[in-house]
Scaffold this motif. Structure first.
Motif, PDB file in Angstrom:
ATOM      1  N   VAL A  20      40.871  51.410  32.587  1.00 35.82           N
ATOM      2  CA  VAL A  20      41.314  50.204  31.881  1.00 35.82           C
ATOM      3  C   VAL A  20      40.734  48.965  32.564  1.00 35.82           C
ATOM      4  O   VAL A  20      40.282  48.028  31.896  1.00 35.82           O
ATOM      5  CB  VAL A  20      42.849  50.143  31.829  1.00 35.82           C
ATOM      6  N   GLN A  21      40.746  48.959  33.898  1.00 40.78           N
ATOM      7  CA  GLN A  21      40.177  47.832  34.635  1.00 40.78           C
ATOM      8  C   GLN A  21      38.697  47.666  34.307  1.00 40.78           C
ATOM      9  O   GLN A  21      38.202  46.540  34.148  1.00 40.78           O
ATOM     10  CB  GLN A  21      40.364  48.026  36.140  1.00 40.78           C
ATOM     11  N   ALA A  22      37.984  48.780  34.179  1.00 41.25           N
ATOM     12  CA  ALA A  22      36.561  48.711  33.853  1.00 41.25           C
ATOM     13  C   ALA A  22      36.356  48.091  32.476  1.00 41.25           C
ATOM     14  O   ALA A  22      35.447  47.274  32.273  1.00 41.25           O
ATOM     15  CB  ALA A  22      35.947  50.111  33.911  1.00 41.25           C
ATOM     16  N   GLU A  23      37.219  48.464  31.527  1.00 36.02           N
ATOM     17  CA  GLU A  23      37.092  47.892  30.179  1.00 36.02           C
ATOM     18  C   GLU A  23      37.476  46.417  30.181  1.00 36.02           C
ATOM     19  O   GLU A  23      36.834  45.598  29.505  1.00 36.02           O
ATOM     20  CB  GLU A  23      37.943  48.664  29.180  1.00 36.02           C
ATOM     21  N   LEU A  24      38.530  46.065  30.938  1.00 33.57           N
ATOM     22  CA  LEU A  24      38.915  44.657  31.046  1.00 33.57           C
ATOM     23  C   LEU A  24      37.776  43.838  31.653  1.00 33.57           C
ATOM     24  O   LEU A  24      37.459  42.743  31.169  1.00 33.57           O
ATOM     25  CB  LEU A  24      40.171  44.517  31.909  1.00 33.57           C
ATOM     26  N   SER A 100      43.833  37.107  37.790  1.00 33.44           N
ATOM     27  CA  SER A 100      43.301  37.823  36.630  1.00 33.44           C
ATOM     28  C   SER A 100      43.375  36.936  35.406  1.00 33.44           C
ATOM     29  O   SER A 100      44.338  36.165  35.236  1.00 33.44           O
ATOM     30  CB  SER A 100      44.113  39.102  36.377  1.00 33.44           C
ATOM     31  N   VAL A 101      42.399  37.051  34.538  1.00 37.66           N
ATOM     32  CA  VAL A 101      42.372  36.265  33.316  1.00 37.66           C
ATOM     33  C   VAL A 101      43.595  36.534  32.450  1.00 37.66           C
ATOM     34  O   VAL A 101      44.010  35.687  31.658  1.00 37.66           O
ATOM     35  CB  VAL A 101      41.056  36.542  32.543  1.00 37.66           C
ATOM     36  N   THR A 102      44.221  37.703  32.624  1.00 39.70           N
ATOM     37  CA  THR A 102      45.413  38.021  31.821  1.00 39.70           C
ATOM     38  C   THR A 102      46.567  37.070  32.111  1.00 39.70           C
ATOM     39  O   THR A 102      47.473  36.929  31.278  1.00 39.70           O
ATOM     40  CB  THR A 102      45.868  39.462  32.072  1.00 39.70           C
ATOM     41  N   GLU A 103      46.558  36.398  33.266  1.00 44.84           N
ATOM     42  CA  GLU A 103      47.631  35.460  33.613  1.00 44.84           C
ATOM     43  C   GLU A 103      47.714  34.301  32.633  1.00 44.84           C
ATOM     44  O   GLU A 103      48.765  33.670  32.488  1.00 44.84           O
ATOM     45  CB  GLU A 103      47.387  34.866  35.003  1.00 44.84           C
ATOM     46  N   ILE A 112      50.284  39.168  29.873  1.00 48.22           N
ATOM     47  CA  ILE A 112      50.058  40.349  29.051  1.00 48.22           C
ATOM     48  C   ILE A 112      49.280  41.386  29.858  1.00 48.22           C
ATOM     49  O   ILE A 112      48.543  41.048  30.780  1.00 48.22           O
ATOM     50  CB  ILE A 112      49.323  40.006  27.729  1.00 48.22           C
ATOM     51  N   SER A 113      49.473  42.634  29.524  1.00 52.24           N
ATOM     52  CA  SER A 113      48.828  43.716  30.271  1.00 52.24           C
ATOM     53  C   SER A 113      47.326  43.716  30.020  1.00 52.24           C
ATOM     54  O   SER A 113      46.832  43.121  29.050  1.00 52.24           O
ATOM     55  CB  SER A 113      49.405  45.063  29.840  1.00 52.24           C
ATOM     56  N   ALA A 114      46.611  44.396  30.893  1.00 54.64           N
ATOM     57  CA  ALA A 114      45.169  44.542  30.704  1.00 54.64           C
ATOM     58  C   ALA A 114      44.885  45.207  29.364  1.00 54.64           C
ATOM     59  O   ALA A 114      43.977  44.793  28.627  1.00 54.64           O
ATOM     60  CB  ALA A 114      44.573  45.357  31.848  1.00 54.64           C
ATOM     61  N   GLU A 115      45.674  46.242  29.043  1.00 53.12           N
ATOM     62  CA  GLU A 115      45.468  46.952  27.768  1.00 53.12           C
ATOM     63  C   GLU A 115      45.673  46.019  26.579  1.00 53.12           C
ATOM     64  O   GLU A 115      44.899  46.046  25.617  1.00 53.12           O
ATOM     65  CB  GLU A 115      46.450  48.127  27.661  1.00 53.12           C
ATOM     66  N   ARG A 116      46.711  45.183  26.667  1.00 55.03           N
ATOM     67  CA  ARG A 116      46.994  44.279  25.553  1.00 55.03           C
ATOM     68  C   ARG A 116      45.930  43.184  25.461  1.00 55.03           C
ATOM     69  O   ARG A 116      45.537  42.782  24.358  1.00 55.03           O
ATOM     70  CB  ARG A 116      48.385  43.659  25.744  1.00 55.03           C
ATOM     71  N   LEU A 455      39.320  28.187  44.950  1.00 55.40           N
ATOM     72  CA  LEU A 455      39.442  28.499  46.371  1.00 55.40           C
ATOM     73  C   LEU A 455      40.808  29.107  46.671  1.00 55.40           C
ATOM     74  O   LEU A 455      40.925  30.108  47.385  1.00 55.40           O
ATOM     75  CB  LEU A 455      39.236  27.235  47.201  1.00 55.40           C
ATOM     76  N   VAL A 456      41.856  28.513  46.127  1.00 56.04           N
ATOM     77  CA  VAL A 456      43.211  29.022  46.348  1.00 56.04           C
ATOM     78  C   VAL A 456      43.370  30.410  45.737  1.00 56.04           C
ATOM     79  O   VAL A 456      43.997  31.296  46.331  1.00 56.04           O
ATOM     80  CB  VAL A 456      44.240  28.032  45.784  1.00 56.04           C
ATOM     81  N   ALA A 457      42.800  30.617  44.555  1.00 59.44           N
ATOM     82  CA  ALA A 457      42.863  31.938  43.922  1.00 59.44           C
ATOM     83  C   ALA A 457      42.225  32.994  44.811  1.00 59.44           C
ATOM     84  O   ALA A 457      42.772  34.095  45.000  1.00 59.44           O
ATOM     85  CB  ALA A 457      42.169  31.899  42.561  1.00 59.44           C
ATOM     86  N   GLU A 458      41.077  32.676  45.381  1.00 59.23           N
ATOM     87  CA  GLU A 458      40.385  33.641  46.237  1.00 59.23           C
ATOM     88  C   GLU A 458      41.123  33.852  47.551  1.00 59.23           C
ATOM     89  O   GLU A 458      41.157  34.966  48.088  1.00 59.23           O
ATOM     90  CB  GLU A 458      38.937  33.178  46.455  1.00 59.23           C
ATOM     91  N   ALA A 459      41.766  32.808  48.062  1.00 60.53           N
ATOM     92  CA  ALA A 459      42.571  32.953  49.274  1.00 60.53           C
ATOM     93  C   ALA A 459      43.763  33.874  49.012  1.00 60.53           C
ATOM     94  O   ALA A 459      44.120  34.704  49.852  1.00 60.53           O
ATOM     95  CB  ALA A 459      43.047  31.586  49.754  1.00 60.53           C
ATOM     96  N   ARG A 460      44.393  33.731  47.851  1.00 59.24           N
ATOM     97  CA  ARG A 460      45.526  34.603  47.516  1.00 59.24           C
ATOM     98  C   ARG A 460      45.074  36.068  47.499  1.00 59.24           C
ATOM     99  O   ARG A 460      45.794  36.956  47.961  1.00 59.24           O
ATOM    100  CB  ARG A 460      46.115  34.241  46.155  1.00 59.24           C
ATOM    101  N   MET A 461      43.919  36.313  46.950  1.00 58.55           N
ATOM    102  CA  MET A 461      43.414  37.690  46.898  1.00 58.55           C
ATOM    103  C   MET A 461      43.111  38.213  48.300  1.00 58.55           C
ATOM    104  O   MET A 461      43.439  39.338  48.641  1.00 58.55           O
ATOM    105  CB  MET A 461      42.183  37.761  45.998  1.00 58.55           C
ATOM    106  N   LEU A 462      42.500  37.371  49.141  1.00 56.08           N
ATOM    107  CA  LEU A 462      42.199  37.787  50.521  1.00 56.08           C
ATOM    108  C   LEU A 462      43.477  38.101  51.293  1.00 56.08           C
ATOM    109  O   LEU A 462      43.493  38.981  52.156  1.00 56.08           O
ATOM    110  CB  LEU A 462      41.445  36.668  51.246  1.00 56.08           C
TER     111      LEU A 462
END
Length: 466
Positions: A20-24, A100-103, A112-116, A455-462
């Motif tokens: 699903v992640q690959a399709e998203l 994630s763009v789903t946010e 919404i979910s990745a599938e949705r 920058l903040v988004a990438e820091a959250r992921m790190l």
């Protein structure tokens, strides 16, 4: 999936199956292949045409439309919590995203979910392609990245279905692609200089664009503004026959006290005074955002009448706003804030000085090249012991060497460090923050990551929050 930190729930997002992640990711690349958010072709025609082909989904629910320079997303999240607490189903469209763009598209407070997301895109894709073809035949562009997401949000909300959509503009208002909605309520947060290349170089020009979201007969909830901006908004409201609720006249933050984990508020509206409201967010600006959200909810739910105080209190107490003065680590404390313009930097400084007692705070700062880096750095200088300049992965990032030169002019050479990689920059900053820690437990030391939403988004992921 969620975890708890300091007793509060923290969303870390659902586990997405690899296929699903690959399709998203593939869908996201498709959308990203279009003109980016900052490449504006100012017209509503393409989004309006796709919506007509879809049966105008944006007319299937009531909507609250938000614009302004700063505070839109935090206000949207508070508003969503208030409306949901009153038993109404909500849709929320905000930008940009952090992990994630789903946010960007949320139903009942949950992205919404990745599938949705994939399903919604595939549903609207044929209609988008039809309008793309017509536009290109006439010599125009395809729908942009943001226009596609706007259409997707409208469709997802209609399919849910939601009772109320809370819709944040992407940029400006008048020709923003979200402005095909007929907002029952328009919220306008403080207007200041930003996106001058697209919105204009004066407050007057920018205010004219933002006032463009006001619809005939709507209710306008207006934050305190510079006089020239207020005059323009009031003029447009009068022309549209809209009712205006003005902060400082009709609305007031009556009292505000810093508290552990946030602040205690008393908020006054024409309907009454709401007292002892706990808001788990820091800074005077968040109190004023809360006031706007409360007034808008009154207008929506009760036609301007008073709301149940316990319901209001529960809604505010459950509000969060990731990436907005968010505490993500301790020893040393790490704060993340998406301030990316002068006004945002000023309220950030004020909030930290009010709510935290740092003996030594080191900044990790990366700024996009189209922003006023000199103003942002100058505002941060009195707050920070040292600064580590860096950059995000965005192609629009300010060159680190150039940013370092500018920082040296403002901070002095001894207080400036440079590290192009964000992970290294955070490590350097943590080390510098603790370099004068005599007790060895990180008490009073901190790291602030700021300057850009990306920058903040990438820091959250790190830091494991993506």
């Amino acid at each position: 999936m969620s975890t708890r930190k300091n007793g509060r729930r923290r969303d870390t997002g659902p586990v997405v199956p690899p296929e699903v992640q690959a399709e998203l990711d593939a869908v996201y690349r498709e959308i990203m292949s279009r003109a980016p958010e900052h490449d504006i072709d100012p017209t509503l025609d393409r989004v309006r045409d796709v919506c007509e082909l879809l049966g105008d989904p944006q007319k299937a629910y009531r909507s609250i439309h938000l614009t302004g320079t700063n505070g839109k997303t935090s206000t949207s999240r508070m508003l969503e919590s208030l409306v949901r607490e009153h038993g109404l189903r909500t849709g929320r469209f905000t930008s940009p995203h952090l992990s994630s763009v789903t946010e960007r598209i949320a139903i009942d407070g949950v992205p919404i979910s990745a599938e949705r997301f994939i399903e919604v895109f595939r549903d609207v894709e044929p209609y988008i392609e039809m309008v793309d073809a017509v536009s290109e035949t006439a010599g125009g562009p395809r729908l942009s990245f943001f226009e596609v997401l706007t259409v997707m949000a409208f469709a997802a909300f209609a399919d849910a279905p939601v009772d109320v959509a809370i819709i944040e503009v992407g940029m400006g208002g008048l020709w923003d692609s979200t402005n095909v909605v007929d907002g029952d309520i328009a919220i306008i947060t403080p207007i200041s200089l930003d996106h001058q290349g697209w919105l204009g170089h004066t407050i007057e020009e920018i205010a004219e664009k933002k006032a463009g979201i006001i619809k005939d007969g709507a209710t306008v909830v207006l934050a305190e503004q510079k006089p020239v901006a207020e005059e323009i908004v009031l003029g447009e409201a009068a022309r549209r026959g809209a009712r205006v609720l003005r902060e400082g006249i009709d609305l007031e933050v009556a009292e505000r006290f810093p508290a552990v984990g946030g602040q205690l508020l008393s908020l006054r509206t024409p309907a009454g005074l709401y007292t002892e409201i706990f808001l788990p967010l820091y800074g005077a600006h968040q109190a004023h955002n809360a006031l706007l959200a409360l007034a808008a909810t009154e207008a929506l739910v009760s036609g301007g009448g008073a709301l149940d105080g316990d319901v209001v209190g529960a809604a505010f107490a459950s509000t969060d706003s990731p990436g907005r003065l968010e505490v993500v680590r301790s020893s040393p404390t790490i704060l993340l804030d998406a301030a990316h313009n002068g006004a945002g930097a000023q309220v950030l400084v004020d909030a930290i000085e009010e709510s935290f007692e740092f003996s030594r705070l080191v900044g990790v700062v990366g700024i996009l090249e189209d922003k006023d880096a000199e103003t942002i750095l100058s505002l941060l200088e009195p707050l920070l012991a040292e600064i580590v300049v860096t950059q995000s992965s965005s192609v629009r990032s300010h060159d680190v060497d150039d940013l370092e030169e500018l920082a040296i002019e403002i901070f002095g050479e001894d207080r400036v460090h440079a590290s192009p990689r964000l992970d290294d920059a955070i490590d350097v900053a943590a080390g510098r923050a603790e370099s004068e820690d005599t007790t060895g437990v990180g008490t009073g030391t901190g790291v602030l990551v700021t300057g850009s939403v990306i920058l903040v988004a990438e820091a959250r992921m790190l830091l494991g929050l993506g």
